[in-house]
Design an enzyme around this catalytic site. Structure first.
Site, PDB file in Angstrom:
ATOM      1  CD  GLU A  12       2.962   7.115   6.953  1.00  0.00           C
ATOM      2  OE1 GLU A  12       3.197   5.959   7.358  1.00  0.00           O
ATOM      3  OE2 GLU A  12       2.772   7.376   5.755  1.00  0.00           O
ATOM      4  CB  VAL A  65      -0.967   0.011   1.216  1.00  0.00           C
ATOM      5  CG1 VAL A  65      -2.013   1.108   1.059  1.00  0.00           C
ATOM      6  CG2 VAL A  65      -1.651  -1.329   1.386  1.00  0.00           C
ATOM      7  N   PRO A  66       1.603   1.500  -1.087  1.00  0.00           N
ATOM      8  CG  PRO A  66       2.386   1.637  -3.285  1.00  0.00           C
ATOM      9  CD  PRO A  66       1.750   0.699  -2.314  1.00  0.00           C
ATOM     10  CG  HIS A  67       0.519   5.670   2.152  1.00  0.00           C
ATOM     11  ND1 HIS A  67       0.802   4.387   2.581  1.00  0.00           N
ATOM     12  CD2 HIS A  67       0.940   6.488   3.131  1.00  0.00           C
ATOM     13  CE1 HIS A  67       1.344   4.444   3.791  1.00  0.00           C
ATOM     14  NE2 HIS A  67       1.453   5.711   4.150  1.00  0.00           N
ATOM     15  CB  ALA A  68       2.920  10.079  -1.011  1.00  0.00           C
TER      16      ALA A  68
END
Lengths: 149, 162
Positions: B60, A65-68
């Site tokens: 985060e 789940v790559p995210h930014a």
């Protein structure tokens, strides 16, 4: 906003061609550029890679789940990729990742961003759903799976 | 006869639909002479889930929690101003937790007659019934629920309302 609102065939790539982590992220960002969801490919790629450098978003069961968040993202957006061969994404179980969810949001959309990520986290707890996703061979099948889930 | 609606609660989640719902709620509150509250819930449950599932790093989680706090303030101030422009006093409420549970609790504690929400997705999946916080709130609260649709019509009503 429900996750299903973000999913259409033009943001799904099956099969993915990438063989490396960076290439997989590039391929998914390119899907969003082609679908007209984002424009500045380089800045977005940089934001996603920066997050990955802090710790891999490769989870168990072949999910990543790559995210930014980035100023260049006009609204919450998602790309899904399925790799038949798998990509070494540095997953916590050491196994190759096969299903990718790239989620991007503007910095002032943290609430909807969190809810979309949490929805993916809940869905991917289902082994059956993950198995069905990894066996999907067309974007249409992937979209249908989300509608039926 | 006394108005059947004396206390209105509108749910703000940062979506455009929820802001439209607030505009409609302002018009309703003034027309019905009802008290108006807007609630924004910082979804700490979702943040915890993301750390547990390892999608988020702890740093985060803190960063996003901070961002959402700012979003909450911004959106609540925005709808408070929308109300003020029409001469309506809006009580902003910011909470932390699982949205539908916090909404339910506020409705019971404040004795809300009408809960106003923005339009939810037209495309349905079975999953939405369980995980969409607006839908969960709608199904769980005791009072009547009004879902605001047709944002252009609502904007017109709001703009023309004195």
């Amino acid at each position: 906003m429900a996750l299903i609102d973000l999913i259409s065939e033009n943001v799904v790539k099956v099969p993915m061609e990438a063989a490396t982590k960076r290439a997989a992220i590039e391929e998914l960002v390119a899907v969003l550029v082609q679908a007209g969801k984002v424009k500045d490919k380089d800045r977005i790629l940089e934001a996603v890679l920066k997050r990955e450098n802090l710790g891999s978003t490769g989870l168990e069961k072949g999910i990543a789940v790559p995210h930014a968040k980035a100023e260049e993202v006009p609204s919450l957006t998602l790309a899904i990729g399925i790799s038949f061969t798998g990509v070494d994404f540095g997953a916590i179980d050491g196994k190759p990742s096969k299903v990718f969810f790239l989620i991007l949001a503007a910095p002032d959309q943290s609430g909807p961003h969190i809810e979309a990520l949490a929805e993916i986290a809940r869905m991917t707890r289902s082994e059956t759903f993950c198995r069905l996703l990894t066996s999907a061979v067309t974007p249409k099948e992937v979209v249908q799976l989300f509608k039926e889930e | 006869m006394e108005s059947p609606v004396r206390k209105i609660l509108v749910y703000i989640d940062g979506s455009e639909e929820s802001v439209t719902a607030a505009q409609y709620a302002v018009v309703l509150a003034k027309t019905l002479r009802a008290e108006l509250t807007a609630i924004y819930v910082i979804n700490t449950r979702a943040l915890d889930d993301l750390v547990k599932s390892r999608i988020f790093l702890t740093s985060e989680q803190e960063e996003y929690a901070h961002d959402i706090e700012k979003d909450a303030e911004r959106y609540l101030n925005h709808v408070k101003n929308l109300a003020a422009q029409k001469g309506v006093t809006l009580r902003p409420v910011k909470k932390r937790g699982t949205p539908f549970l916090e909404i339910k609790s506020e409705i019971e504690a404040w004795g809300v007659d009408l809960f106003v929400i923005g339009e939810i997705s037209k495309i349905r999946s079975r999953r939405d019934e369980f995980f969409n916080e607006t839908e969960r709130a709608m199904r769980n609260v005791r009072c009547s629920v009004l879902m605001v649709k047709d944002e252009e019509h609502v904007w017109k009503i709001y703009d023309e309302f004195a």
